[in-house]
Design an enzyme around this catalytic site. Structure first.
Site, short mmCIF file in Angstrom:
data_model
loop_
_atom_site.label_atom_id
_atom_site.label_comp_id
_atom_site.label_asym_id
_atom_site.label_seq_id
_atom_site.Cartn_x
_atom_site.Cartn_y
_atom_site.Cartn_z
N GLY A 135 0.75 -1.08 -0.17
CA GLY A 135 -0.30 -0.05 0.00
C GLY A 135 0.75 1.24 0.11
N SER A 136 0.66 2.25 -0.91
CA SER A 136 1.43 3.27 -0.96
C SER A 136 0.89 4.42 -1.97
CB SER A 136 2.58 2.88 -1.21
OG SER A 136 2.51 2.16 -2.23
N ARG A 137 1.96 5.41 -2.46
CA ARG A 137 1.44 6.40 -3.30
C ARG A 137 2.81 7.09 -3.82
NH1 ARG A 137 -0.75 11.87 -0.31
NH2 ARG A 137 0.55 13.48 -1.36
#
Length: 219
Positions: free
Chosen positions: A188-190
């Protein structure tokens, strides 16, 4: 061709062993309870499939060009706005943010050709990746690449609420090639891209971006 990112090798091996042992172990322990046995075995298989899909690394040949910037990751474009960038440029930049859900490919690829001018890791919090302060307070890496056409382009890998490790292969002084493996963000990330003010952006809010395929900007 389906392949998996090297960063997932250890967890894939361990998960596979646990799943195989778990399925055979449950078969013996719950031999007389067919319903519960099937539920547990299916759950183990489901968790293994989720891990495999998370670390998948689809082969994508980039249309290499200094005249465009490619999406470095798969995900959804959630921000396109002018912001003040305090770490490196210390002035206003046009930021494009791509949010990756757990089901997206999490390989980070170089968005442009060029020389790495800056690469730094920052420990930090694990706020949800879409939080406004995530780019300043979360665990992150900041990389600046000097490109022949665009000048200096920054990208920032940002950990999310579930991410516990960011892998960054960029080293200051190295020459990088658009589309090649730049790292990985686990669970999960950006990723934020920073452009000079006035840069024409070719994507829209809510648009699905595909790493190595979607053109974020073109000159």
């Amino acid at each position: 061709m389906l392949k998996f990112h090297p960063e997932g090798s250890k967890i894939i091996l361990i998960s596979t062993l646990i799943t195989v042992l778990g399925i055979f172990g449950v078969d013996s322990l719950l031999h007389d309870n067919t319903v519960l046995r099937i539920i547990v075995q299916c759950t183990l298989l489901f968790l293994l499939i989720m891990i495999l899909q998370f670390f998948r690394d689809p082969v994508r040949v980039a249309d290499n060009s200094d005249n465009h910037v490619l999406a470095p990751v798969d995900g959804k474009v959630v921000v396109i706005e002018e912001v003040f960038e305090p770490e490196y440029f210390k002035d206003k930049r046009l930021m494009v943010s791509i949010f990756m859900s757990p089901i997206n490919v999490h390989v980070t690829r170089y968005a442009v050709n060029g020389i790495v001018k800056y690469s730094k890791y920052h420990p930090g919090k694990f706020l949800v990746a879409w939080h406004p302060k995530a780019s300043e307070e979360n665990e992150r890496t900041t990389v600046v690449i000097e490109n022949r056409v665009y000048g200096e382009i920054m990208y920032r890998q940002i950990a999310g609420a579930l991410a516990k490790r960011i892998v960054n292969y960029a080293v200051e002084g190295m020459r990088v090639v658009q589309g090649k493996d730049a790292g990985f963000i686990k669970f999960g990330s950006r990723v934020d891209l920073y452009f000079p003010i006035g840069t024409e952006i070719n994507v829209k809010l809510g648009q699905k971006a595909i790493g190595n395929k979607t053109i974020i900007s073109k000159k």
